[in-house]
Design a protein around this motif. Structure first.
Motif, PDB file in Angstrom:
ATOM      1  N   ILE A   5       0.667  -0.743  -0.155  1.00  0.00           N
ATOM      2  CA  ILE A   5       0.190   0.594   0.084  1.00  0.00           C
ATOM      3  C   ILE A   5       0.691   0.686   0.097  1.00  0.00           C
ATOM      4  O   ILE A   5       0.774   2.231  -0.365  1.00  0.00           O
ATOM      5  N   PHE A   6       1.887   1.181   0.677  1.00  0.00           N
ATOM      6  CA  PHE A   6       2.604   2.517   0.868  1.00  0.00           C
ATOM      7  C   PHE A   6       3.502   2.470  -0.721  1.00  0.00           C
ATOM      8  O   PHE A   6       3.501   4.168  -1.271  1.00  0.00           O
ATOM      9  N   TRP A  31       5.039   7.628   6.616  1.00  0.00           N
ATOM     10  CA  TRP A  31       3.346   7.023   6.191  1.00  0.00           C
ATOM     11  C   TRP A  31       2.645   8.627   6.521  1.00  0.00           C
ATOM     12  O   TRP A  31       1.847   9.246   5.682  1.00  0.00           O
ATOM     13  N   ARG A  32       2.961   9.500   7.670  1.00  0.00           N
ATOM     14  CA  ARG A  32       1.887  10.856   7.861  1.00  0.00           C
ATOM     15  C   ARG A  32       2.177  12.138   6.709  1.00  0.00           C
ATOM     16  O   ARG A  32       1.790  12.813   6.287  1.00  0.00           O
ATOM     17  N   SER A  33       3.590  12.132   5.880  1.00  0.00           N
ATOM     18  CA  SER A  33       4.264  12.896   5.232  1.00  0.00           C
ATOM     19  C   SER A  33       3.023  12.333   3.731  1.00  0.00           C
ATOM     20  O   SER A  33       2.549  13.228   3.255  1.00  0.00           O
ATOM     21  N   LEU A  34       2.717  10.998   3.543  1.00  0.00           N
ATOM     22  CA  LEU A  34       3.042  10.523   2.687  1.00  0.00           C
ATOM     23  C   LEU A  34       0.780  10.403   2.801  1.00  0.00           C
ATOM     24  O   LEU A  34       0.654  11.441   1.196  1.00  0.00           O
ATOM     25  N   GLY A  35      -0.083  10.621   3.394  1.00  0.00           N
ATOM     26  CA  GLY A  35      -1.128  10.644   3.572  1.00  0.00           C
ATOM     27  C   GLY A  35      -1.164  12.017   3.795  1.00  0.00           C
ATOM     28  O   GLY A  35      -1.884  12.553   3.040  1.00  0.00           O
ATOM     29  N   ALA A  36      -0.844  12.677   4.353  1.00  0.00           N
ATOM     30  CA  ALA A  36      -0.994  14.283   3.946  1.00  0.00           C
ATOM     31  C   ALA A  36      -1.424  14.984   2.513  1.00  0.00           C
ATOM     32  O   ALA A  36      -2.542  15.452   2.199  1.00  0.00           O
ATOM     33  N   ASP A  37      -0.516  14.400   1.554  1.00  0.00           N
ATOM     34  CA  ASP A  37      -0.158  14.535   0.131  1.00  0.00           C
ATOM     35  C   ASP A  37      -0.955  13.952   0.119  1.00  0.00           C
ATOM     36  O   ASP A  37      -1.976  14.275  -1.038  1.00  0.00           O
TER      37      ASP A  37
END
Length: 90
Positions: A5-6, A31-37
């Motif tokens: 998934i990542f 994960w946090r940075s990717l999720g925010a984007d």
């Protein structure tokens, strides 16, 4: 499964952002940075009816991201431990 998934999600962001995300030492931070984007991209597409090719981000002189060619849309991304938040205004 989580790694799959990542990597699949990571393929949806531009090269500069991808490289920045991959520099994180801790996977949770990546994960946090990717999720925010991805959250920001989703909101911009759904609320402002922007197409994926219109979601071009740049970094200003203060290191803050902005939406290129759309000065009428402002946003801020917040990272607080387990929480990701996006505020957008037009």
């Amino acid at each position: 499964m989580e790694e799959e998934i990542f990597w699949t999600s990571l393929s949806r962001v531009d090269t500069v952002k991808r490289e920045r995300i991959l520099r994180y030492y801790r996977r949770e931070d990546a994960w946090r940075s990717l999720g925010a984007d991805l959250l920001l991209r989703t909101v911009l597409r759904e609320q402002f009816h922007l197409k994926e090719n219109e979601l071009v981000f740049r970094i200003d002189t203060y290191g803050k991201p902005y939406l290129y060619n759309r000065e009428d849309i402002n946003f801020i991304l917040l990272f607080i431990t387990q929480v990701r938040s996006t505020s957008i205004s037009k």
